[in-house]
Write a protein that holds these residues in place. Structure first.
Motif, PDB file in Angstrom:
ATOM      1  N   ALA A  73       0.814  -1.215   0.000  1.00  0.00           N
ATOM      2  CA  ALA A  73       0.000   0.000   0.000  1.00  0.00           C
ATOM      3  C   ALA A  73       0.846   1.264   0.000  1.00  0.00           C
ATOM      4  N   ALA A  74       2.036   1.195   0.588  1.00  0.00           N
ATOM      5  CA  ALA A  74       2.891   2.378   0.673  1.00  0.00           C
ATOM      6  C   ALA A  74       3.304   2.893  -0.697  1.00  0.00           C
ATOM      7  N   LYS A  75       3.231   2.040  -1.741  1.00  0.00           N
ATOM      8  CA  LYS A  75       3.623   2.459  -3.087  1.00  0.00           C
ATOM      9  C   LYS A  75       2.737   3.577  -3.622  1.00  0.00           C
ATOM     10  N   GLY A  76       1.583   3.755  -3.028  1.00  0.00           N
ATOM     11  CA  GLY A  76       0.660   4.762  -3.535  1.00  0.00           C
ATOM     12  C   GLY A  76       0.810   6.133  -2.908  1.00  0.00           C
ATOM     13  N   TRP A  77       1.912   6.387  -2.200  1.00  0.00           N
ATOM     14  CA  TRP A  77       2.063   7.651  -1.460  1.00  0.00           C
ATOM     15  C   TRP A  77       1.984   8.886  -2.344  1.00  0.00           C
ATOM     16  N   ALA A  78       2.345   8.764  -3.631  1.00  0.00           N
ATOM     17  CA  ALA A  78       2.372   9.944  -4.508  1.00  0.00           C
ATOM     18  C   ALA A  78       1.060  10.180  -5.233  1.00  0.00           C
ATOM     19  N   ILE A  79       0.077   9.305  -5.067  1.00  0.00           N
ATOM     20  CA  ILE A  79      -1.188   9.441  -5.805  1.00  0.00           C
ATOM     21  C   ILE A  79      -1.867  10.785  -5.558  1.00  0.00           C
ATOM     22  N   PRO A  80      -1.946  11.280  -4.320  1.00  0.00           N
ATOM     23  CA  PRO A  80      -2.682  12.539  -4.097  1.00  0.00           C
ATOM     24  C   PRO A  80      -1.835  13.800  -4.213  1.00  0.00           C
ATOM     25  N   THR A  81      -0.680  13.734  -4.896  1.00  0.00           N
ATOM     26  CA  THR A  81       0.229  14.884  -4.854  1.00  0.00           C
ATOM     27  C   THR A  81      -0.021  15.945  -5.920  1.00  0.00           C
ATOM     28  N   ALA A  82      -0.713  15.631  -7.010  1.00  0.00           N
ATOM     29  CA  ALA A  82      -0.834  16.591  -8.121  1.00  0.00           C
ATOM     30  C   ALA A  82      -2.253  17.138  -8.241  1.00  0.00           C
ATOM     31  N   THR A  83      -2.341  18.419  -8.576  1.00  0.00           N
ATOM     32  CA  THR A  83      -3.629  19.081  -8.833  1.00  0.00           C
ATOM     33  C   THR A  83      -3.945  18.990 -10.313  1.00  0.00           C
ATOM     34  N   ILE A  88      -8.339  18.781  -6.051  1.00  0.00           N
ATOM     35  CA  ILE A  88      -8.868  18.077  -7.222  1.00  0.00           C
ATOM     36  C   ILE A  88      -7.685  17.416  -7.923  1.00  0.00           C
ATOM     37  N   GLY A  89      -7.492  16.152  -7.650  1.00  0.00           N
ATOM     38  CA  GLY A  89      -6.395  15.416  -8.276  1.00  0.00           C
ATOM     39  C   GLY A  89      -6.978  14.347  -9.155  1.00  0.00           C
ATOM     40  N   PHE A  90      -6.863  14.482 -10.434  1.00  0.00           N
ATOM     41  CA  PHE A  90      -7.533  13.535 -11.328  1.00  0.00           C
ATOM     42  C   PHE A  90      -6.542  12.892 -12.291  1.00  0.00           C
ATOM     43  N   THR A  91      -6.128  13.622 -13.309  1.00  0.00           N
ATOM     44  CA  THR A  91      -5.337  13.031 -14.387  1.00  0.00           C
ATOM     45  C   THR A  91      -4.069  12.345 -13.881  1.00  0.00           C
ATOM     46  N   VAL A  92      -3.193  13.107 -13.208  1.00  0.00           N
ATOM     47  CA  VAL A  92      -1.915  12.550 -12.768  1.00  0.00           C
ATOM     48  C   VAL A  92      -2.122  11.570 -11.614  1.00  0.00           C
ATOM     49  N   SER A  93      -3.119  11.806 -10.775  1.00  0.00           N
ATOM     50  CA  SER A  93      -3.409  10.866  -9.683  1.00  0.00           C
ATOM     51  C   SER A  93      -3.795   9.495 -10.217  1.00  0.00           C
ATOM     52  N   LEU A  94      -4.648   9.469 -11.246  1.00  0.00           N
ATOM     53  CA  LEU A  94      -5.031   8.193 -11.848  1.00  0.00           C
ATOM     54  C   LEU A  94      -3.823   7.521 -12.502  1.00  0.00           C
ATOM     55  N   LEU A  95      -2.977   8.331 -13.137  1.00  0.00           N
ATOM     56  CA  LEU A  95      -1.781   7.787 -13.774  1.00  0.00           C
ATOM     57  C   LEU A  95      -0.859   7.132 -12.740  1.00  0.00           C
ATOM     58  N   ILE A  96      -0.603   7.825 -11.630  1.00  0.00           N
ATOM     59  CA  ILE A  96       0.284   7.268 -10.603  1.00  0.00           C
ATOM     60  C   ILE A  96      -0.349   6.040  -9.956  1.00  0.00           C
ATOM     61  N   GLY A  97      -1.668   6.044  -9.803  1.00  0.00           N
ATOM     62  CA  GLY A  97      -2.350   4.864  -9.263  1.00  0.00           C
ATOM     63  C   GLY A  97      -2.115   3.638 -10.127  1.00  0.00           C
ATOM     64  N   GLU A  98      -2.181   3.815 -11.458  1.00  0.00           N
ATOM     65  CA  GLU A  98      -1.918   2.695 -12.364  1.00  0.00           C
ATOM     66  C   GLU A  98      -0.472   2.214 -12.244  1.00  0.00           C
ATOM     67  N   ALA A 121       1.471   2.533  -9.612  1.00  0.00           N
ATOM     68  CA  ALA A 121       1.739   1.978  -8.282  1.00  0.00           C
ATOM     69  C   ALA A 121       1.171   0.573  -8.118  1.00  0.00           C
ATOM     70  N   PHE A 122      -0.044   0.335  -8.615  1.00  0.00           N
ATOM     71  CA  PHE A 122      -0.735  -0.920  -8.304  1.00  0.00           C
ATOM     72  C   PHE A 122      -1.057  -1.786  -9.522  1.00  0.00           C
ATOM     73  N   GLY A 123      -0.822  -1.252 -10.718  1.00  0.00           N
ATOM     74  CA  GLY A 123      -1.073  -2.051 -11.915  1.00  0.00           C
ATOM     75  C   GLY A 123      -2.443  -1.782 -12.492  1.00  0.00           C
ATOM     76  N   LEU A 124      -2.482  -1.491 -13.779  1.00  0.00           N
ATOM     77  CA  LEU A 124      -3.746  -1.198 -14.452  1.00  0.00           C
ATOM     78  C   LEU A 124      -4.680  -2.402 -14.390  1.00  0.00           C
ATOM     79  N   GLY A 125      -5.922  -2.146 -13.941  1.00  0.00           N
ATOM     80  CA  GLY A 125      -6.924  -3.198 -13.903  1.00  0.00           C
ATOM     81  C   GLY A 125      -6.933  -4.035 -12.643  1.00  0.00           C
ATOM     82  N   HIS A 155      -9.935   0.579  -6.632  1.00  0.00           N
ATOM     83  CA  HIS A 155     -10.186   1.333  -5.398  1.00  0.00           C
ATOM     84  C   HIS A 155      -9.579   2.734  -5.493  1.00  0.00           C
ATOM     85  N   VAL A 156      -8.383   2.813  -6.100  1.00  0.00           N
ATOM     86  CA  VAL A 156      -7.724   4.116  -6.287  1.00  0.00           C
ATOM     87  C   VAL A 156      -8.604   5.028  -7.140  1.00  0.00           C
ATOM     88  N   LYS A 157      -9.148   4.485  -8.224  1.00  0.00           N
ATOM     89  CA  LYS A 157      -9.975   5.308  -9.115  1.00  0.00           C
ATOM     90  C   LYS A 157     -11.205   5.834  -8.379  1.00  0.00           C
TER      91      LYS A 157
END
Length: 436
Positions: free
Chosen positions: A138-148, A362-372, A374-378, A384-386
């Protein structure tokens, strides 16, 4: 006799040329924000409809030359390819701001840069504190909420903040561009696996040729575009996320127009020229298409939504976007004011800064990208990240809309003053006063 120095002002109005340029950017990004939302809504509706299988088949369709290791799914092309255009424009904008814009003055640049850093650090800490016990990487997702998300945030601001002073709009745009740069740096440093040095070093050859040509003010697309594509492909092959190539190419473009290129009447500089050409493509095509392929997650009704948000990773993302961003941006801005002994501009108060800080959640585009990444697309956790990114972004947008809507009413007279041009010289009178 020495002239008395005027007091330092935080988030002042700035210059008229910069304000008018920012206004033009906002109009384009606002349209892009509306298209982004449309793409995300369409994806969510399709992914939760009886035809969800068709959406997944489309998203997972592979196209491209396999011999070059570019037989990628449409979702990957959107994330790696189209978002490179988005980051190319972000690189152009950031360089232009710091080389030729108002932010070439370090005192003015300190505020949005500090706010962006605070908006990256505090959300990462909030996420880590909440998701620490979730296990399974789970720690791999630390950067997900960093971009506006620039487009999404500016679309909200355009709807509810029509009477807010131009300085706030400039502050939000610059903050979002800077933390996009921080996000792409984080991607390059922390989300690169299986680094291949050979392709990365080879990428320097077309990148160097591109740089030489643009520094010589060459605009021929048939020369520059192939070099940019080869640079992108080699960076992609190296294991570094290919969007990094977009930023590097943007930084290579010169901002200041050369006198040798024809003097001040020779037309816009290359950075302005490319920004004019590529911003509509970024805002109108690249980001909405990425949103369409990235936001399509099957929620499974209210029970499914509850299951997604019960994951501590998802809770960490929501809290980081709504609370962490607000605290980080506001605290960093206050610290700059405190340690530089600068006063907030007389047109503003700290509620305005707080509203902008909430909107930064409002973190959308880059947050979704980092989520993929960090945890793998699909993967289940990526789903859950999305859900969490969408939930946190909508919460931040709703809270900011209420606060900034109230502040917009209070600022109506200031907005009217910014439109007064009594001497009809094309420059509003407030931009001609001393101390601005």
């Amino acid at each position: 006799m020495a002239q008395p120095t005027s007091p330092r002002r935080l988030l002042g109005r700035g210059s008229w040329p910069e304000a008018s340029r920012i206004a033009e950017i906002l109009r384009k990004e606002t349209i892009g924000g509306a298209l982004l939302l449309a793409g995300a809504v369409l994806a969510m509706a399709w992914a939760n409809s009886p035809w969800s299988g068709a959406y997944e088949d489309l998203r997972d369709t592979k196209v491209g030359p396999g011999a070059l290791h570019l037989d990628l799914t449409l979702a990957t092309w959107a994330a790696d390819g189209l978002l490179a255009v988005f980051f190319f424009v972000a690189g152009l904008e950031l360089k232009r701001e710091f080389v030729a814009g108002d932010l070439r003055d370090p005192r003015r640049a300190a505020v949005p840069v500090a706010a962006a850093c605070g908006g990256v650090l505090v959300p990462a800490l909030v996420y880590t504190a909440i998701a620490a016990g979730a296990g399974d990487g789970a720690a791999k997702g630390w950067a997900i909420p960093t971009a506006t998300d620039i487009a999404f945030a500016l679309a909200v601001l355009a709807v509810i903040g029509r009477h807010l002073p131009s300085a706030l709009r400039t502050f939000l745009l610059t903050l979002a561009v800077v933390d996009d740069l921080l996000a792409i740096t984080i991607i390059a440093l922390f989300y690169t696996s299986d680094l291949e040095i050979g392709p990365l070093l080879l990428a320097l050859v077309p990148l160097g040729a591109f740089t030489v040509l643009v520094q010589c003010r060459v605009r021929s697309w048939w020369l520059l575009l192939p070099l940019a594509v080869v640079t992108w492909a080699l960076v992609h092959e190296s294991g570094v996320h290919a969007t990094v190539a977009g930023v590097l190419l943007g930084f290579a473009v010169p901002v200041i127009r050369s006198d040798r290129a024809g003097g001040p009447d020779a037309g816009p500089g290359l950075a302005e020229h490319f920004e004019h050409r590529f911003r509509p493509l970024s805002a109108g095509v690249a980001v909405p298409v990425f949103a369409f392929f990235a936001a399509g997650v099957s929620v499974g009704g209210l029970s499914g939504l509850g299951d997604s948000l019960s994951d501590r990773v998802a809770l960490g993302i929501v809290a980081a976007l709504v609370v962490g961003k607000t605290v980080g941006i506001t605290l960093a801005t206050w610290l700059v004011a405190r340690f530089t002994r600068a006063d907030l501009d007389s047109d503003l108060n700290w509620l305005d800064v707080l509203g902008l800080a909430i909107l930064g959640g409002i973190g959308f585009t880059v947050s979704l990208l980092i989520g993929e990444l960090a945890f793998g697309l699909g993967s289940e956790r990526d789903d859950h990240v999305k859900v969490a990114v969408l939930t946190g972004s909508l919460l931040a947008a709703a809270i900011a809309a209420v606060l900034l809507g109230l502040r917009s009413r209070a600022h109506r007279s200031i907005c009217a003053a910014e439109e007064v041009d009594a001497d009809a010289d094309g420059v509003p009178d407030v931009y001609q006063s001393a101390d601005r």
